[in-house]
Write a protein that holds these residues in place. Structure first.
Motif, PDB file in Angstrom:
ATOM      1  N   GLN A  26      33.626  28.393  34.213  1.00 39.32           N
ATOM      2  CA  GLN A  26      32.365  27.665  34.124  1.00 39.32           C
ATOM      3  C   GLN A  26      31.146  28.571  34.261  1.00 39.32           C
ATOM      4  O   GLN A  26      30.046  28.169  33.944  1.00 39.32           O
ATOM      5  CB  GLN A  26      32.320  26.599  35.240  1.00 39.32           C
ATOM      6  N   ALA A  27      31.337  29.781  34.766  1.00 41.75           N
ATOM      7  CA  ALA A  27      30.210  30.686  34.976  1.00 41.75           C
ATOM      8  C   ALA A  27      30.703  32.108  34.736  1.00 41.75           C
ATOM      9  O   ALA A  27      31.786  32.307  34.220  1.00 41.75           O
ATOM     10  CB  ALA A  27      29.647  30.513  36.383  1.00 41.75           C
ATOM     11  N   ASP A  28      29.893  33.075  35.100  1.00 42.86           N
ATOM     12  CA  ASP A  28      30.266  34.468  34.879  1.00 42.86           C
ATOM     13  C   ASP A  28      30.317  35.242  36.191  1.00 42.86           C
ATOM     14  O   ASP A  28      29.507  35.009  37.093  1.00 42.86           O
ATOM     15  CB  ASP A  28      29.241  35.163  33.973  1.00 42.86           C
ATOM     16  N   VAL A  29      31.261  36.176  36.277  1.00 35.01           N
ATOM     17  CA  VAL A  29      31.234  37.213  37.301  1.00 35.01           C
ATOM     18  C   VAL A  29      31.229  38.547  36.565  1.00 35.01           C
ATOM     19  O   VAL A  29      31.800  38.664  35.481  1.00 35.01           O
ATOM     20  CB  VAL A  29      32.432  37.132  38.268  1.00 35.01           C
ATOM     21  N   LYS A  30      30.586  39.533  37.146  1.00 37.56           N
ATOM     22  CA  LYS A  30      30.447  40.816  36.465  1.00 37.56           C
ATOM     23  C   LYS A  30      31.292  41.900  37.118  1.00 37.56           C
ATOM     24  O   LYS A  30      31.280  42.046  38.346  1.00 37.56           O
ATOM     25  CB  LYS A  30      28.978  41.238  36.452  1.00 37.56           C
ATOM     26  N   GLU A  68      35.671  31.491  37.032  1.00 39.04           N
ATOM     27  CA  GLU A  68      34.515  32.069  36.351  1.00 39.04           C
ATOM     28  C   GLU A  68      34.950  33.152  35.374  1.00 39.04           C
ATOM     29  O   GLU A  68      35.911  33.881  35.620  1.00 39.04           O
ATOM     30  CB  GLU A  68      33.532  32.654  37.376  1.00 39.04           C
ATOM     31  N   LYS A  69      34.212  33.278  34.298  1.00 45.88           N
ATOM     32  CA  LYS A  69      34.522  34.252  33.248  1.00 45.88           C
ATOM     33  C   LYS A  69      34.093  35.660  33.667  1.00 45.88           C
ATOM     34  O   LYS A  69      33.019  35.854  34.223  1.00 45.88           O
ATOM     35  CB  LYS A  69      33.790  33.849  31.967  1.00 45.88           C
ATOM     36  N   ILE A  70      34.962  36.644  33.366  1.00 50.02           N
ATOM     37  CA  ILE A  70      34.620  38.050  33.624  1.00 50.02           C
ATOM     38  C   ILE A  70      33.737  38.572  32.491  1.00 50.02           C
ATOM     39  O   ILE A  70      34.069  38.451  31.315  1.00 50.02           O
ATOM     40  CB  ILE A  70      35.880  38.930  33.690  1.00 50.02           C
ATOM     41  N   VAL A  71      32.628  39.166  32.854  1.00 53.76           N
ATOM     42  CA  VAL A  71      31.770  39.873  31.903  1.00 53.76           C
ATOM     43  C   VAL A  71      31.715  41.330  32.349  1.00 53.76           C
ATOM     44  O   VAL A  71      31.441  41.622  33.516  1.00 53.76           O
ATOM     45  CB  VAL A  71      30.354  39.273  31.866  1.00 53.76           C
ATOM     46  N   LEU A  72      31.986  42.239  31.426  1.00 49.39           N
ATOM     47  CA  LEU A  72      31.984  43.655  31.758  1.00 49.39           C
ATOM     48  C   LEU A  72      30.605  44.271  31.530  1.00 49.39           C
ATOM     49  O   LEU A  72      29.922  43.956  30.556  1.00 49.39           O
ATOM     50  CB  LEU A  72      33.014  44.405  30.918  1.00 49.39           C
ATOM     51  N   ALA A 317      41.036  41.224  39.439  1.00 45.10           N
ATOM     52  CA  ALA A 317      41.124  39.771  39.273  1.00 45.10           C
ATOM     53  C   ALA A 317      42.129  39.169  40.253  1.00 45.10           C
ATOM     54  O   ALA A 317      41.874  38.114  40.856  1.00 45.10           O
ATOM     55  CB  ALA A 317      41.506  39.433  37.837  1.00 45.10           C
ATOM     56  N   ALA A 318      43.266  39.831  40.408  1.00 44.91           N
ATOM     57  CA  ALA A 318      44.288  39.333  41.334  1.00 44.91           C
ATOM     58  C   ALA A 318      43.762  39.317  42.767  1.00 44.91           C
ATOM     59  O   ALA A 318      44.041  38.382  43.538  1.00 44.91           O
ATOM     60  CB  ALA A 318      45.543  40.200  41.239  1.00 44.91           C
ATOM     61  N   GLY A 319      43.009  40.355  43.138  1.00 49.28           N
ATOM     62  CA  GLY A 319      42.466  40.420  44.494  1.00 49.28           C
ATOM     63  C   GLY A 319      41.486  39.294  44.784  1.00 49.28           C
ATOM     64  O   GLY A 319      41.568  38.629  45.821  1.00 49.28           O
ATOM     65  N   PHE A 320      40.560  39.064  43.851  1.00 49.08           N
ATOM     66  CA  PHE A 320      39.589  37.986  44.043  1.00 49.08           C
ATOM     67  C   PHE A 320      40.263  36.621  44.008  1.00 49.08           C
ATOM     68  O   PHE A 320      39.958  35.740  44.830  1.00 49.08           O
ATOM     69  CB  PHE A 320      38.503  38.057  42.971  1.00 49.08           C
ATOM     70  N   ASN A 321      41.175  36.420  43.069  1.00 50.97           N
ATOM     71  CA  ASN A 321      41.864  35.124  42.985  1.00 50.97           C
ATOM     72  C   ASN A 321      42.782  34.898  44.173  1.00 50.97           C
ATOM     73  O   ASN A 321      42.870  33.778  44.694  1.00 50.97           O
ATOM     74  CB  ASN A 321      42.665  35.045  41.677  1.00 50.97           C
ATOM     75  N   GLY A 322      43.468  35.965  44.602  1.00 50.52           N
ATOM     76  CA  GLY A 322      44.360  35.828  45.753  1.00 50.52           C
ATOM     77  C   GLY A 322      43.602  35.498  47.027  1.00 50.52           C
ATOM     78  O   GLY A 322      44.055  34.702  47.847  1.00 50.52           O
ATOM     79  N   ALA A 323      42.432  36.124  47.187  1.00 52.60           N
ATOM     80  CA  ALA A 323      41.608  35.888  48.372  1.00 52.60           C
ATOM     81  C   ALA A 323      40.800  34.602  48.274  1.00 52.60           C
ATOM     82  O   ALA A 323      40.218  34.149  49.263  1.00 52.60           O
ATOM     83  CB  ALA A 323      40.658  37.060  48.585  1.00 52.60           C
ATOM     84  N   LYS A 324      40.782  34.017  47.040  1.00 53.80           N
ATOM     85  CA  LYS A 324      39.954  32.830  46.784  1.00 53.80           C
ATOM     86  C   LYS A 324      38.507  33.080  47.210  1.00 53.80           C
ATOM     87  O   LYS A 324      37.846  32.257  47.837  1.00 53.80           O
ATOM     88  CB  LYS A 324      40.535  31.593  47.497  1.00 53.80           C
ATOM     89  N   SER A 325      38.039  34.271  46.846  1.00 59.92           N
ATOM     90  CA  SER A 325      36.701  34.707  47.242  1.00 59.92           C
ATOM     91  C   SER A 325      36.200  35.714  46.211  1.00 59.92           C
ATOM     92  O   SER A 325      36.981  36.437  45.605  1.00 59.92           O
ATOM     93  CB  SER A 325      36.753  35.370  48.625  1.00 59.92           C
ATOM     94  N   ASN A 326      34.890  35.756  46.027  1.00 60.93           N
ATOM     95  CA  ASN A 326      34.283  36.753  45.154  1.00 60.93           C
ATOM     96  C   ASN A 326      33.649  37.894  45.944  1.00 60.93           C
ATOM     97  O   ASN A 326      32.829  38.650  45.419  1.00 60.93           O
ATOM     98  CB  ASN A 326      33.230  36.112  44.244  1.00 60.93           C
ATOM     99  N   LYS A 327      34.040  38.023  47.217  1.00 62.91           N
ATOM    100  CA  LYS A 327      33.549  39.115  48.049  1.00 62.91           C
ATOM    101  C   LYS A 327      34.524  40.294  47.984  1.00 62.91           C
ATOM    102  O   LYS A 327      35.732  40.127  48.123  1.00 62.91           O
ATOM    103  CB  LYS A 327      33.398  38.655  49.498  1.00 62.91           C
TER     104      LYS A 327
END
Length: 378
Positions: A26-30, A68-72, A317-327
């Motif tokens: 639904q949104a972007d992460v960079k 959220e969608k990955i943008v490089l 991606a696995a780290g952020f998804n596994g932690a359920k966090s964008n930190k």
């Protein structure tokens, strides 16, 4: 660099490589992708971008990062430390990235990682091998490659056991990566009872190596080891051959893992027989077959660090998804506690951020300007 070029052919991989992520983005992460996008070592930056974009496309089709969608965002450091710091600050302050794939040259990764650490951003380098990258106590600095002190052991042993080197010359490019690797190889040679007959530094950007070739001839060398990158390795090996040292074996490192070596050497005939150390070829792994096939269907050979960058994006991606966090700190903690299945197989990291298993092997270049993995030695 067009992103659409890398999308074709990867749609079918979404299910196979999905990382268990959720719902439609639904949104972007960079994610930053930092490395030499211009300059003498731009071939490696191109490998990074190709691999990272391909992985991001597949992960986005599978749900992205926490929905959220990955943008490089590319960061060109040109393998220059001051520029790397400027890139790091821009990625943090202006682009607001949550993770970084990069850098390439260890001399860049080390200062740039200080910026990321202060900002709490996780970084995974596909190609920086100097031990100091992960020896400074940074909590969110990782590698997708091995270390120089591991690579140097493999190189030193191969020179002694297989090449039967007695009079070995060790050269480097005076850079953090090149000299660090040369020192590691030299240490292993000496441990095995072979003291180099010449140890000397070259200057990056140099093209005329006549003086050092003369010294190599005078030393009666049977093996020359060079710690550095292809822009210097290519002219060096060519001048060795042109000046009559055709029987001297030449060995280098993962800084020459690009077909640009052939260009800088002036032709495949000069690189024929050159040895190098690099991780076991990920293109030969069952886990990579679908991805490699998709690259090749688009006319792209995923050489060198292409799949390392792909796997780095998968790990982030696995780290952020596994932690359920964008930190970044949360993703880093998760990665140090959990294995990740990547295009390069299952990867696990220790508390420093180093891979628990390193797989350096030896390759050889042939008369067609291609490199091939050799059988592992005892």
């Amino acid at each position: 660099m067009s992103q659409t070029f890398y999308k074709k052919g990867f749609l079918a991989l979404a299910v196979a490589t999905a990382l268990g992520v959720s719902a439609f983005a639904q949104a972007d992460v960079k994610f930053g992708v930092a490395g030499p996008m211009t300059g003498a070592n731009a071939a490696f930056g191109e490998q990074y971008m190709k691999g990272a974009q391909a992985a991001a496309d597949v992960i986005n089709k599978a749900g992205g990062v926490n929905g959220e969608k990955i943008v490089l965002v590319a960061g060109d450091d040109a393998c220059e430390p001051k520029q790397a710091v400027a890139v790091a600050n821009r990625l943090v302050d202006q682009d607001k990235v949550i993770g970084v794939v990069g850098h390439f040259c260890s001399s860049n990764t080390i200062p740039a990682s200080e910026v990321y650490d202060e900002a709490g951003i996780i970084a995974i380098t596909p190609g920086s091998t100097n031990p100091a990258v992960t020896e400074r106590g940074l909590s969110a600095m990782f590698r997708m490659c091995g270390r120089d002190d591991q690579q140097g052991i493999v190189a030193g042993d191969y020179i002694v056991d297989v090449l039967k080197g007695k009079k070995v010359v060790v050269l480097h490019d005076k850079d953090t990566y090149g000299q660090g690797l040369a020192d590691a190889t030299k240490a292993q040679l000496e441990k095995r009872g072979v003291k180099p007959v010449l140890y000397e530094g070259l200057t990056r950007g140099e093209k005329d190596f006549s003086a050092v070739v003369t010294k190599i001839r005078g030393a009666g060398a049977d093996v020359v080891y060079f710690g550095g990158l292809h822009p210097e390795a290519g002219p060096l090996v060519r001048q060795l051959r042109e000046q009559g040292l055709k029987d001297v074996k030449f060995m280098s490192d993962d800084g020459i893992v690009t077909d640009e070596l052939v260009t800088t050497a002036g032709g495949a005939q000069y690189v024929d027989g050159v040895y190098m150390t690099f991780g076991a070829d990920p293109r030969l792994l069952p886990d990579s077959k679908a991805v490699v096939d998709a690259f090749r269907a688009n006319g792209v050979e995923p050489e060198g660090y292409t799949l390392y960058a792909y796997a780095s994006v998968q790990a982030l991606a696995a780290g952020f998804n596994g932690a359920k966090s964008n930190k970044g700190e949360d993703a880093a903690k998760w990665l140090k506690a959990n294995p990740v299945q990547t295009v390069m197989g299952k990867k696990e990291w220790d508390t420093k951020g180093d891979l628990k298993v390193s797989d350096y092997v030896v390759y050889q270049w042939d008369k067609d300007g291609k490199y091939h993995q050799l059988e592992k030695q005892k």
